[in-house]
Design a protein around this motif. Structure first.
Motif, PDB file in Angstrom:
ATOM      1  N   GLY A  76       0.678  -0.829   0.051  1.00 21.36           N
ATOM      2  CA  GLY A  76      -0.120   0.223   0.000  1.00 21.36           C
ATOM      3  C   GLY A  76       0.761   1.076  -0.005  1.00 21.36           C
ATOM      4  O   GLY A  76      -0.081   2.423   0.184  1.00 21.36           O
ATOM      5  N   HIS A  77       2.029   1.098  -0.686  1.00 20.27           N
ATOM      6  CA  HIS A  77       2.926   2.229   0.091  1.00 20.27           C
ATOM      7  C   HIS A  77       3.878   2.232  -1.216  1.00 20.27           C
ATOM      8  O   HIS A  77       4.564   1.103  -1.625  1.00 20.27           O
TER       9      HIS A  77
ATOM     10  N   ASP B 237       5.412   5.424  -4.690  1.00 25.09           N
ATOM     11  CA  ASP B 237       5.758   6.528  -4.661  1.00 25.09           C
ATOM     12  C   ASP B 237       6.823   6.371  -6.332  1.00 25.09           C
ATOM     13  O   ASP B 237       7.940   5.631  -6.285  1.00 25.09           O
ATOM     14  N   ASP B 238       6.134   7.052  -7.020  1.00 29.57           N
ATOM     15  CA  ASP B 238       6.558   6.805  -8.287  1.00 29.57           C
ATOM     16  C   ASP B 238       7.812   7.250  -8.625  1.00 29.57           C
ATOM     17  O   ASP B 238       8.343   6.877  -9.816  1.00 29.57           O
ATOM     18  N   ALA B 239       8.609   7.799  -7.461  1.00 29.32           N
ATOM     19  CA  ALA B 239       9.759   8.099  -8.082  1.00 29.32           C
ATOM     20  C   ALA B 239      10.721   7.463  -7.366  1.00 29.32           C
ATOM     21  O   ALA B 239      12.051   7.702  -7.328  1.00 29.32           O
ATOM     22  N   ASN B 240      10.066   6.469  -6.872  1.00 33.25           N
ATOM     23  CA  ASN B 240      11.014   5.733  -5.549  1.00 33.25           C
ATOM     24  C   ASN B 240      10.423   3.894  -5.955  1.00 33.25           C
ATOM     25  O   ASN B 240       9.756   3.442  -5.151  1.00 33.25           O
ATOM     26  N   THR B 241      11.522   3.327  -7.100  1.00 30.35           N
ATOM     27  CA  THR B 241       9.811   2.039  -7.208  1.00 30.35           C
ATOM     28  C   THR B 241      10.838   0.818  -7.289  1.00 30.35           C
ATOM     29  O   THR B 241      10.695  -0.441  -7.197  1.00 30.35           O
ATOM     30  N   HIS B 242      12.343   1.335  -7.465  1.00 33.09           N
ATOM     31  CA  HIS B 242      13.492   0.311  -7.938  1.00 33.09           C
ATOM     32  C   HIS B 242      14.810   1.395  -8.502  1.00 33.09           C
ATOM     33  O   HIS B 242      14.745   2.043  -8.142  1.00 33.09           O
ATOM     34  N   HIS B 243      15.740   0.535  -8.152  1.00 37.14           N
ATOM     35  CA  HIS B 243      16.768   1.041  -8.517  1.00 37.14           C
ATOM     36  C   HIS B 243      17.908  -0.396  -9.376  1.00 37.14           C
ATOM     37  O   HIS B 243      17.639  -1.382  -8.161  1.00 37.14           O
ATOM     38  N   GLY B 244      17.862  -0.440 -10.651  1.00 37.29           N
ATOM     39  CA  GLY B 244      19.156  -1.020 -11.206  1.00 37.29           C
ATOM     40  C   GLY B 244      17.183  -1.877 -11.187  1.00 37.29           C
ATOM     41  O   GLY B 244      16.972  -1.759 -12.576  1.00 37.29           O
ATOM     42  N   VAL B 245      17.813  -3.372 -10.933  1.00 36.18           N
ATOM     43  CA  VAL B 245      16.629  -4.507 -10.905  1.00 36.18           C
ATOM     44  C   VAL B 245      16.073  -4.735 -10.175  1.00 36.18           C
ATOM     45  O   VAL B 245      15.240  -5.786  -9.347  1.00 36.18           O
ATOM     46  N   LEU B 246      16.569  -3.743  -8.727  1.00 39.66           N
ATOM     47  CA  LEU B 246      15.937  -4.213  -7.627  1.00 39.66           C
ATOM     48  C   LEU B 246      14.801  -3.375  -7.521  1.00 39.66           C
ATOM     49  O   LEU B 246      15.510  -2.273  -7.427  1.00 39.66           O
TER      50      LEU B 246
END
Length: 246
Positions: free
Chosen positions: A32-33, A35-44
């Motif tokens: 439920g959390h 943030d469109d700007a915090n969905t992944h880094h690289g493939v993680l």
């Protein structure tokens, strides 16, 4: 070309899910959390820092097309899945589950069944996108506790050819390392296009950046090779990645 960047994310800024049996901290958007700007880094895509109380846990639930790596820091986690795999994950034993075409599994803190003094289980669960969808579900685990005693970065899970002894994940662009450091010990990070450094336990200093406390993370873009030095007994989880999600 990407400009070199180190993005430090502090423990207190993570999304939190806290209920009576679970204290979970999410480094990326989860459940439920969002943030469109915090969905992944690289493939993680997921780096969840979880504490589960004794006699409780995650009931049977589904996953699909995801490589899931679990790393226990304290206590013990009991795994069961629809492919017939079952076992107890404990510190120093790495586990990988490939969800592939679809799998059901449960994860429980059953320490109360195994000892007179039950305790919470503390673990980090990380999800990586596979190279391709629709693979056969699978499971693998490996004991690396003795290798961690040397104090260096130990390959835990990898899809790269250079890590023959690591648990295999279905992503040829990613590898996970772990390290346990005594005060004053240091390791050099890989030199890769993308890195994710997470400090689940202890305090360290990151060369050129400063102090990272428990629960802090650093996301590296187009830079690597820095040294990480333990201020107190510490544990590190490092993802080396050579691709990102479009």
């Amino acid at each position: 070309m990407n400009h070199p960047k180190i993005d430090v994310r502090r423990a207190d800024d993570r999304f939190t899910t806290k209920i009576d049996w679970l204290d979970s901290k999410h480094s990326f958007s989860f459940g439920g959390h969002f943030d469109d700007a915090n969905t992944h880094h690289g493939v993680l895509l997921v780096n969840n820092d979880d504490i589960v109380e004794p006699g409780t846990g995650f009931d049977t639930h589904p996953h699909q097309d995801m490589e899931i790596v679990t790393w226990v820091l304290g206590g013990a986690l009991v795994h069961q899945d629809s492919e017939g795999h079952s076992g107890v994950i404990y510190p120093g034993l790495a586990q990988r589950m490939s969800a592939g075409t679809g799998i059901l599994h449960s994860e429980k803190n059953d320490t109360w069944r195994m000892k007179n003094d039950p305790e919470p289980v503390h673990f980090v669960q990380m999800w990586v996108l596979p190279d391709e969808p629709g693979i056969k579900p699978g499971y693998e685990q490996r004991e690396i506790d003795h290798e961690l005693l040397a104090g260096g970065l130990v390959p835990v899970a990898s899809g790269m050819d250079k890590h023959e002894s690591a648990i295999r994940i279905h992503n040829k662009y990613a590898a996970l390392y772990a390290a346990r450091l005594a005060p004053g010990q240091s390791v050099q990070l890989p030199d890769a296009p993308l890195l994710h450094l997470f400090v689940p336990r202890g305090t360290v200093t990151l060369e050129g950046t400063g102090t990272l406390a428990p629960g802090d993370a650093a996301r590296f873009t187009a830079t690597g090779g820095q040294r990480v030095t333990a201020v107190e007994p510490a544990e590190l989880l490092v993802w080396e990645m050579h691709a990102t999600i479009s």
